[in-house]
Design an enzyme around this catalytic site. Sequence first.
Site, short mmCIF file in Angstrom:
data_model
loop_
_atom_site.label_atom_id
_atom_site.label_comp_id
_atom_site.label_asym_id
_atom_site.label_seq_id
_atom_site.Cartn_x
_atom_site.Cartn_y
_atom_site.Cartn_z
CG HIS A 17 -1.88 -1.16 1.37
ND1 HIS A 17 -2.03 -1.80 2.39
CD2 HIS A 17 -2.83 -1.50 0.54
CE1 HIS A 17 -2.98 -2.80 2.17
NE2 HIS A 17 -3.55 -2.43 1.06
CE LYS A 41 -12.94 -7.91 4.82
NZ LYS A 41 -12.70 -7.74 3.75
NE ARG A 90 -2.34 -7.45 -4.27
CZ ARG A 90 -3.01 -7.77 -3.24
NH1 ARG A 90 -2.40 -7.93 -2.28
NH2 ARG A 90 -4.31 -7.38 -3.45
CB SER A 128 -4.25 -6.98 4.81
OG SER A 128 -3.91 -5.69 4.12
P1 ADP Z 1 -9.76 -4.10 -0.17
O1 ADP Z 1 -10.44 -4.60 0.87
O2 ADP Z 1 -10.51 -3.09 -1.02
O3 ADP Z 1 -9.20 -5.12 -1.23
P2 ADP Z 1 -7.01 -3.37 0.75
O4 ADP Z 1 -6.41 -2.97 1.95
O5 ADP Z 1 -6.83 -5.18 0.72
O6 ADP Z 1 -8.60 -3.39 0.66
O7 ADP Z 1 -6.46 -2.99 -0.77
C1 ADP Z 1 -6.67 -1.53 -1.08
C2 ADP Z 1 -6.12 -1.43 -2.47
O8 ADP Z 1 -4.52 -1.64 -2.48
C3 ADP Z 1 -6.68 -2.30 -3.45
O9 ADP Z 1 -6.56 -1.62 -4.71
C4 ADP Z 1 -5.58 -3.29 -3.64
O10 ADP Z 1 -5.50 -4.07 -4.92
C5 ADP Z 1 -4.25 -2.56 -3.24
N1 ADP Z 1 -3.17 -3.62 -2.75
C6 ADP Z 1 -3.11 -4.41 -1.79
N2 ADP Z 1 -2.24 -4.95 -1.48
C7 ADP Z 1 -1.33 -4.26 -2.48
C8 ADP Z 1 0.22 -4.69 -2.79
N3 ADP Z 1 0.97 -5.45 -2.17
N4 ADP Z 1 0.61 -3.82 -3.82
C9 ADP Z 1 -0.08 -2.99 -4.54
N5 ADP Z 1 -1.30 -2.78 -4.20
C10 ADP Z 1 -1.92 -3.31 -3.21
#
Ligand code: ADP
Length: 162
Positions: A17, A41, A90, A128
Amino acid sequence: MTIAVFAGSFDPITNGHINILEKSAKIFDKIFVAVAYNKNKQGLIPYSERAHIIQESVKHLTNVQVDCFSGLTVDFAKKHNANILIRGLRNTVDFEYEKQIAQNNQILAPHIQTVFLTADPEYCFISSSGIKELLYHNADISKLVPEPAELYLKNYAIKDLT
Ligand code: ADP
């Protein structure tokens, strides 16, 4: 002025992120990191803590602001005069999933565009949910999350997982 929103669960925020936010901070004038509240959630980290951890993790990015919201991301964007939604990619699985969300949002709010930014290769495997799995097994997550997240997870969250 280009105002963008980067929304997600951030449970926890990861170096992936941060990678997307560091790229975004160079492209857009202002970015809101929007922590999405989902009553179905609960997640690992309480929402207010998630926002606080993100704030501490993006201190070096002066045009980034952190906020929590519930409801539609496009409504959050409208409220903050943002016309860009940032999403991180990703891999192709992310792309297929994110494309659908972007197309829904396009119908809901035609003046708001989704912009995809690709993660640098060293961050493409970080998620995450993967972090939570590692924590459960007491693994070292220091290379995967920013320091404020690591400190919080070490001190508080571990007992919620065991
Ligand atoms: P959500 O529950 O909306 O998937 P996340 O917190 O998991 O929320 O992710 C928010 C954004 O960050 C999404 O666009 C996701 O694709 C992106 N994201 C998550 N992990 C990574 C990573 N390792 N590298 C780049 N972008 C990421």
